[in-house]
Design an enzyme around this catalytic site. Sequence first.
Site, PDB file in Angstrom:
ATOM      1  N   HIS A   1     -25.662   8.073  16.921  1.00 20.61           N
ATOM      2  CA  HIS A   1     -26.768   7.271  16.399  1.00 20.61           C
ATOM      3  C   HIS A   1     -26.920   7.529  14.898  1.00 20.61           C
ATOM      4  O   HIS A   1     -27.169   6.608  14.113  1.00 20.61           O
ATOM      5  CB  HIS A   1     -28.085   7.639  17.091  1.00 20.61           C
ATOM      6  CG  HIS A   1     -28.126   7.342  18.567  1.00 20.61           C
ATOM      7  ND1 HIS A   1     -28.211   8.333  19.518  1.00 20.61           N
ATOM      8  CD2 HIS A   1     -28.110   6.180  19.252  1.00 20.61           C
ATOM      9  CE1 HIS A   1     -28.246   7.783  20.725  1.00 20.61           C
ATOM     10  NE2 HIS A   1     -28.188   6.476  20.601  1.00 20.61           N
TER      11      HIS A   1
ATOM     12  N   GLN B   1     -19.008   0.973  18.863  1.00 21.60           N
ATOM     13  CA  GLN B   1     -17.842   0.495  19.625  1.00 21.60           C
ATOM     14  C   GLN B   1     -17.819   1.097  21.019  1.00 21.60           C
ATOM     15  O   GLN B   1     -17.247   0.538  21.938  1.00 21.60           O
ATOM     16  CB  GLN B   1     -16.546   0.866  18.886  1.00 21.60           C
ATOM     17  CG  GLN B   1     -15.302   0.271  19.558  1.00 21.60           C
ATOM     18  CD  GLN B   1     -14.004   0.861  19.080  1.00 21.60           C
ATOM     19  OE1 GLN B   1     -13.865   1.160  17.892  1.00 21.60           O
ATOM     20  NE2 GLN B   1     -13.061   1.042  19.975  1.00 21.60           N
TER      21      GLN B   1
ATOM     22  N   GLN C   1     -20.995  -4.413  25.474  1.00 21.94           N
ATOM     23  CA  GLN C   1     -22.328  -4.726  24.945  1.00 21.94           C
ATOM     24  C   GLN C   1     -22.207  -5.433  23.590  1.00 21.94           C
ATOM     25  O   GLN C   1     -22.898  -6.431  23.329  1.00 21.94           O
ATOM     26  CB  GLN C   1     -23.130  -3.438  24.810  1.00 21.94           C
ATOM     27  CG  GLN C   1     -24.453  -3.595  24.106  1.00 21.94           C
ATOM     28  CD  GLN C   1     -25.289  -2.333  24.230  1.00 21.94           C
ATOM     29  OE1 GLN C   1     -25.889  -2.103  25.261  1.00 21.94           O
ATOM     30  NE2 GLN C   1     -25.329  -1.525  23.188  1.00 21.94           N
TER      31      GLN C   1
ATOM     32  N   SER D   1     -22.515  10.860  23.981  1.00 24.89           N
ATOM     33  CA  SER D   1     -23.458  10.014  24.724  1.00 24.89           C
ATOM     34  C   SER D   1     -24.682  10.837  25.119  1.00 24.89           C
ATOM     35  O   SER D   1     -24.568  12.041  25.407  1.00 24.89           O
ATOM     36  CB  SER D   1     -22.787   9.483  25.998  1.00 24.89           C
ATOM     37  OG  SER D   1     -23.753   8.944  26.877  1.00 24.89           O
TER      38      SER D   1
HETATM   39  P1  AMP Z   1     -28.129   3.869  23.138  1.00 27.89           P
HETATM   40  O1  AMP Z   1     -29.260   4.631  22.554  1.00 27.89           O
HETATM   41  O2  AMP Z   1     -27.238   4.694  24.021  1.00 27.89           O
HETATM   42  O3  AMP Z   1     -28.546   2.566  23.741  1.00 27.89           O
HETATM   43  O4  AMP Z   1     -27.179   3.500  21.920  1.00 27.89           O
HETATM   44  C1  AMP Z   1     -27.675   2.885  20.753  1.00 27.89           C
HETATM   45  C2  AMP Z   1     -26.514   2.494  19.895  1.00 27.89           C
HETATM   46  O5  AMP Z   1     -25.719   3.640  19.601  1.00 27.89           O
HETATM   47  C3  AMP Z   1     -25.578   1.472  20.587  1.00 27.89           C
HETATM   48  O6  AMP Z   1     -25.168   0.501  19.642  1.00 27.89           O
HETATM   49  C4  AMP Z   1     -24.420   2.325  21.027  1.00 27.89           C
HETATM   50  O7  AMP Z   1     -23.199   1.614  21.122  1.00 27.89           O
HETATM   51  C5  AMP Z   1     -24.368   3.352  19.905  1.00 27.89           C
HETATM   52  N1  AMP Z   1     -23.649   4.540  20.353  1.00 27.89           N
HETATM   53  C6  AMP Z   1     -23.966   5.363  21.382  1.00 27.89           C
HETATM   54  N2  AMP Z   1     -23.032   6.321  21.519  1.00 27.89           N
HETATM   55  C7  AMP Z   1     -22.096   6.090  20.557  1.00 27.89           C
HETATM   56  C8  AMP Z   1     -20.876   6.738  20.161  1.00 27.89           C
HETATM   57  N3  AMP Z   1     -20.418   7.820  20.778  1.00 27.89           N
HETATM   58  N4  AMP Z   1     -20.198   6.236  19.113  1.00 27.89           N
HETATM   59  C9  AMP Z   1     -20.648   5.135  18.450  1.00 27.89           C
HETATM   60  N5  AMP Z   1     -21.779   4.480  18.775  1.00 27.89           N
HETATM   61  C10 AMP Z   1     -22.488   4.958  19.808  1.00 27.89           C
END
Ligand code: AMP
Length: 301
Positions: A55, A166, A171, A203
């Site tokens: 993030h 990515q 999504q 993640s």
């Molecule tokens: P989330 O809070 O998991 O819904 O993610 C919010 C944003 O962060 C989304 O656009 C995800 O694709 C991005 N994101 C989450 N994990 C990663 C990662 N390991 N690498 C790049 N982007 C990420």
Amino acid sequence: MPRKSGRESFLRKKKVTEVEISDDIKAVRARLRQERSQGKTIGFVPTMGALHKAHAQLIKRAVSENDFSVVSIFVNPTQFGPDEDFKTYPGDFDADTALCDSAAVDTVFHPSVETLYKEDESTRVVVSGITDTMCGKTRPGHFEGVATIVSKLFNIIEPHRVYLGQKDYQQFRVIERMVKDLDFDIELVMCPTEREDDGLAVSSRNRYLDDKERKQSAYIYKALKKGKEMILAGERDAGAVSRKITEIITGNIDAQGIDYAGVFDAYTLKPVGEIKKDIVLAAAVRLGRARLIDNTIVEVS
Ligand code: AMP
């Protein structure tokens, strides 16, 4: 005099920036319209909180490439299935806002579920076709929830640029389709997947893994990388690549299940037979309490 590093200018900006936090649609809209009316560009990063270094990477780009930056923190109930982890999804609002503050974010939008979903609401945004494959198959309704919340956030924030990872490749493509079809005047920026040292995609859900599962989880990316190597060495049979990926995952991970592991068209996300165009190798693996997804793009055209 040496030029200031990106980090230094980041910190310099922080000194004159205190992140504003709002849970109110009208207040955020008014604030952003004021900025926009002065000709400022708005960069937006939608998140579900529990912010980590991936993030932070998205946020850093939004801050550096725009005049005004917004991060939303909202765990969206409509994108979770009945047996999924909505109620237990991790979160630490103070840590999240501290991260945004130190990254010089201008506004954090943190609405309640009741603010975003009115009691009598009855509208959903459905993106078809591209949602029939990969995660769309095993998480029915998930992308309807995603498209609905993202379009609501786009309508509230009215950003110029939106930064997405990515890691959630499908999504990104679903939101891209929606932006085109609904004529949102927004540029989407795909940011590379941030990884741990052993290759596991970062993640919020990795914290569900115990030590053994955590070690095994690195094999998802190892398997995808092996598939990529095969294609770059000339393999064009997607079946052979998918079998190798699956073999590496099942041979090294005590998974409860593999939702999918294979070769998909990079744009339509349809499963591929013969590899002739750009593809994405992607997998979703259920391991312990976690469902882990990852992908890698292979350009062949
Ligand atoms: P989330 O809070 O998991 O819904 O993610 C919010 C944003 O962060 C989304 O656009 C995800 O694709 C991005 N994101 C989450 N994990 C990663 C990662 N390991 N690498 C790049 N982007 C990420």
